[in-house]
Design an enzyme around this catalytic site. Structure first.
Site, PDB file in Angstrom:
ATOM      1  N   GLY A   1       0.794  -1.220   0.000  1.00  0.00           N
ATOM      2  CA  GLY A   1       0.000   0.000   0.000  1.00  0.00           C
ATOM      3  C   GLY A   1       0.826   1.269   0.000  1.00  0.00           C
ATOM      4  O   GLY A   1       1.966   1.307  -0.468  1.00  0.00           O
ATOM      5  N   SER A   2       0.252   2.318   0.561  1.00  0.00           N
ATOM      6  CA  SER A   2       0.805   3.677   0.446  1.00  0.00           C
ATOM      7  C   SER A   2       2.155   3.862   1.121  1.00  0.00           C
ATOM      8  O   SER A   2       2.784   4.918   0.950  1.00  0.00           O
ATOM      9  CB  SER A   2      -0.190   4.680   1.020  1.00  0.00           C
ATOM     10  OG  SER A   2      -1.418   4.603   0.328  1.00  0.00           O
ATOM     11  N   ALA A   3       2.617   2.892   1.886  1.00  0.00           N
ATOM     12  CA  ALA A   3       3.922   3.018   2.537  1.00  0.00           C
ATOM     13  C   ALA A   3       5.039   3.220   1.521  1.00  0.00           C
ATOM     14  O   ALA A   3       6.082   3.801   1.844  1.00  0.00           O
ATOM     15  CB  ALA A   3       4.210   1.790   3.396  1.00  0.00           C
ATOM     16  N   VAL A   4       4.818   2.800   0.256  1.00  0.00           N
ATOM     17  CA  VAL A   4       5.868   2.896  -0.755  1.00  0.00           C
ATOM     18  C   VAL A   4       5.804   4.198  -1.549  1.00  0.00           C
ATOM     19  O   VAL A   4       6.576   4.396  -2.489  1.00  0.00           O
ATOM     20  CB  VAL A   4       5.804   1.702  -1.739  1.00  0.00           C
ATOM     21  CG1 VAL A   4       5.839   0.388  -0.987  1.00  0.00           C
ATOM     22  CG2 VAL A   4       4.573   1.779  -2.628  1.00  0.00           C
ATOM     23  N   LYS A   5       4.917   5.103  -1.183  1.00  0.00           N
ATOM     24  CA  LYS A   5       4.729   6.317  -1.982  1.00  0.00           C
ATOM     25  C   LYS A   5       5.958   7.225  -1.983  1.00  0.00           C
ATOM     26  O   LYS A   5       6.112   8.045  -2.900  1.00  0.00           O
ATOM     27  CB  LYS A   5       3.495   7.081  -1.494  1.00  0.00           C
ATOM     28  CG  LYS A   5       2.186   6.408  -1.897  1.00  0.00           C
ATOM     29  CD  LYS A   5       0.968   7.145  -1.362  1.00  0.00           C
ATOM     30  CE  LYS A   5      -0.320   6.477  -1.821  1.00  0.00           C
ATOM     31  NZ  LYS A   5      -1.530   7.107  -1.241  1.00  0.00           N
TER      32      LYS A   5
END
Length: 725
Positions: A390-394
């Protein structure tokens, strides 16, 4: 006068011939003996005195393992052992006789005795009856080449009845002991029993060694884990004395001077550092005569136990983190829509060195027989399982956008749902309007990442129209992500690390999913390496579990000198401008330290500063119960990455909770774990600093006392000198 008659001999002529022949034979014998003694005497004497030298390697205890604070984690527990050393040429019958005697002195577990063992034992003890199991016609076929001798043996085995191999308990024990005898190698001690050897058994065998050829009493060892199951899966396993060398690696070890019954590391740290932990074997040269009897032994080298490993792990932090995970799993399983929740992971590492401070994983397992559930160690899941994060890699998406010229620091996009023809509308959890890159990280905007990916792909977005992208955009983004360690092996010093899975579809919608961490899968360790690369300013550090290697010392309680320091390894430098990395660092700090950030509620009032990024990913359940469902089950993965202190990071962390809940909203387990582990980290740091201060104060006090005593002594000597004057 009559002539006197000649006196005739009383010995017949034939008897004279016989005497003559005997004389000739004795002469020949004497001559032959003379030749043997004079000509070949030295040769025969050398043959009689001929010996053979056989060098045997005896194993030594393995090296120990300590945590970074020198707390003992893995040790060797001494065990009383009964061994058997088979001399060359020992017959099976002789071994059976010794086994029978030994069976009267000890109790031997018979669980490993197989039906084949019983049949072989029966054939050995009943050779005549065994011969009758084969017909003369079948033997003739061997002579004619239609059958082999091994075929006859198979026929014998097949024709032995169950009644014939029924053994008494004592005979079974004898067979179990003989089985151990036979599995050993000539002149190499073989463990007969090393578990639960009672003092009485040890004494009885010791008293009867004279009547037990080859049997001896000795000391063996077993691995002892100070913290029980904690990190045990990562520490690895060692083969037992019965297993010896693993069959799949037999040639590898034999080529390195191992013996077949040596105990070696089977998995993870024990396997990875086998050459270091194994130690230097004791070498004994046995001199045997023609009959295989040992006539002399010489110790060539005493041997030395394996070197010790100082791990990077902080066991206080590890234990506290595991307790946090367990409490969270228990609490969240009581909530609704959490039927798939069964695991959680935490990795904490030093972002500047790659030292893994904590590698924690817990999994709920149900006993198939009792139906009861228990929480088990699953630390290995940090490198052997992967999930959509999810968004942790943004942070990686934004930096890739900078690098590819798709966006610049400060670029503004209007956050509203994207409507691409033929696909469902895709957007953020809320419409944020005009936002820049920092705000996009702070509030975790999906749309900002979508627009970045569209620009990377060279596409132009028009509402309700098709989106034409370059398929190479997938490779562009994945290659960039790999710089951070996402989607590739981290290089950690543990075997069997997985790299994750890459989606095979190349549709525009999948590219947008990739940009928000909802397409490819990554391991928790990769997530920790990724955030560490951002925390330290752009270096992708190789994670490692071993900090130092120490030489062993004679005193088993002491630590030896450092033999090798494991230096930090930079695997690659991010191909990014320093200002870009600082920009993302600023965005991460806003996530947790600025009101409105997705993690502000958990860190906003802390005495320490944290930079973080939260994540939620729509996923499909892929756990142990997936076969129970005919269709894929929707679920949500929740994650969090971060580092602290925000301005001068000393610890980076990744929290992963797969299959956390069903539905679009649920609990905040990943954020709560992130908060609790950071609280624990700084609490431990404060306590240790206080202890060090107290130690320094005690040393200072002791020094003052000593100095005071010296002053008093000097003053007393001056007074005494004055009195004498």
């Amino acid at each position: 006068m009559n002539k006197k008659k000649k006196k005739k001999t009383h010995v017949p002529f034939r008897l004279n011939i016989l005497f003559f022949l005997v004389f000739v034979l004795f002469s020949a014998l004497i001559l032959r003996l003379g030749v043997v003694q004079i000509v070949y005497g030295d040769d025969y004497r050398r043959e009689i005195e001929r010996t053979e030298e056989v060098t045997v390697n005896n194993s030594v205890p393995r090296g120990k393992m300590y945590d970074r604070n020198l707390k003992l984690m893995v040790d060797n527990q001494p065990l009383d052992a009964i061994t058997y050393t088979r001399k060359q040429g020992t017959k099976p019958v002789e071994m059976v006789e010794t086994a029978e005697k030994l069976a009267k002195l000890i109790e031997k577990d018979t669980d490993k005795v197989t039906e084949r063992d019983k049949k072989d034992f029966w054939i050995m003890n009943n050779p005549k009856l065994a011969e009758k199991k084969v017909t003369s016609k079948e033997r003739k076929k061997v002579e004619e080449g239609e059958l082999k001798e091994s075929d006859l043996y198979k026929l014998q085995l097949d024709r032995i009845t169950e009644d014939e191999i029924k053994l008494s308990d004592k005979d079974l024990e004898t067979l179990a002991i003989y089985r151990e005898f036979a599995s050993g190698y000539a002149l190499t001690p073989q463990i007969v029993k090393n578990k639960k050897v009672t003092k009485e058994e040890f004494a009885r065998v010791s008293e009867n060694l004279d009547s037990l050829p080859g049997v001896d009493i000795s000391t063996d060892w077993d691995r002892f884990y100070t913290y029980n199951k904690t990190l045990k899966s990562v520490l690895g396993k060692v083969s037992s004395s019965e297993e010896g060398l693993p069959s799949e690696s037999l040639n590898y070890y034999l080529a390195r001077d191992y013996s077949r019954n040596d105990r070696v590391g089977k998995s993870y740290i024990e396997l990875q550092y086998e050459d270091i932990l194994q130690g230097q074997k004791a070498k004994v040269k046995n001199v045997t005569d023609k009959s295989g009897n040992v006539v002399d032994s010489e110790v060539i080298s005493e041997g030395q136990r394996g070197k010790d490993l100082i791990l990077t792990v902080d066991m206080d932090l590890q234990l506290a983190t595991e307790e946090i995970i367990e409490k969270q799993l228990i609490a969240k399983k009581k909530l609704g829509n959490t039927k798939f929740l069964d695991r959680a992971f935490v990795v904490m590492m030093d972002p500047d060195t790659g030292e893994v401070l904590t590698m924690a994983g817990k999994k709920i397992e149900k006993d198939s027989k009792t139906g009861k559930s228990s929480i088990e160690d699953f630390a290995l899941g940090n490198i052997t399982t992967s999930y959509t994060m999810g968004s942790a890699v943004k942070g990686a998406t934004v930096l890739t956008g900078y690098q590819q010229g798709a966006i610049q620091p400060g670029t503004v996009f209007y956050d509203t749902k994207l409507k691409i023809k033929g696909t469902k509308a895709k957007g953020s959890y809320s419409n944020f309007g005009n936002i820049n890159d920092l705000t996009a990280l702070k509030v975790s905007s999906n749309v900002y990442m979508f627009r970045t990916a569209i620009n990377i792909a060279g596409a132009h977005y028009v509402p309700n129209e098709p989106l034409n992208i370059r398929s190479s955009a997938f490779s562009t983004m994945r290659n960039s992500f790999s710089q951070f360690g996402l989607g590739v092996r981290t290089g950690i010093d543990l075997p069997n690390e997985m790299s994750g899975f890459k989606g095979s579809e190349t549709s525009p919608g999948k590219l947008l999913d990739l940009a928000i961490g909802q397409y490819d899968t990554y391991t928790p360790m990769q997530l920790a390496q990724y955030v560490s690369s951002i925390a330290n300013g752009g270096n992708r550090m190789k994670p490692h579990m071993v900090k130092e290697i120490r030489d062993p010392v004679d005193n088993n309680e002491d630590l030896g000198p450092v033999a090798e320091d494991v230096s930090p390894t930079v695997m690659n430098r991010l191909d990014m401008k320093e200002d870009w990395i600082k920009r993302v660092q600023s965005g991460f700090e806003k996530v947790s330290m600025e009101q409105g950030g997705t993690a502000y509620r958990f860190f906003g009032n802390k005495p320490y500063t944290v930079a973080a990024k939260t994540g939620t990913a729509e996923a499909f359940y892929d756990g142990p119960d997936r076969a129970k469902f005919s269709e894929p089950q929707d679920t949500m993965n929740i994650t969090m990455v971060g580092y602290a202190p925000a301005k001068n990071p000393e610890v980076a962390f990744a929290v992963v909770v797969p299959w956390a809940y069903q539905g679009h909203t649920g609990h905040d387990m990943s954020k709560e774990i992130g908060r609790d582990i950071m609280d624990t980290y700084f609490k431990l740091k404060k306590e240790r600093a206080k202890k060090e201060t107290n130690k320094d104060a005690e040393k200072s006090t002791d020094l003052k006392v000593e100095n005071g005593k010296d002053v008093q002594k000097d003053q007393a000597e001056v007074r005494k000198s004055q009195e004498n004057e």
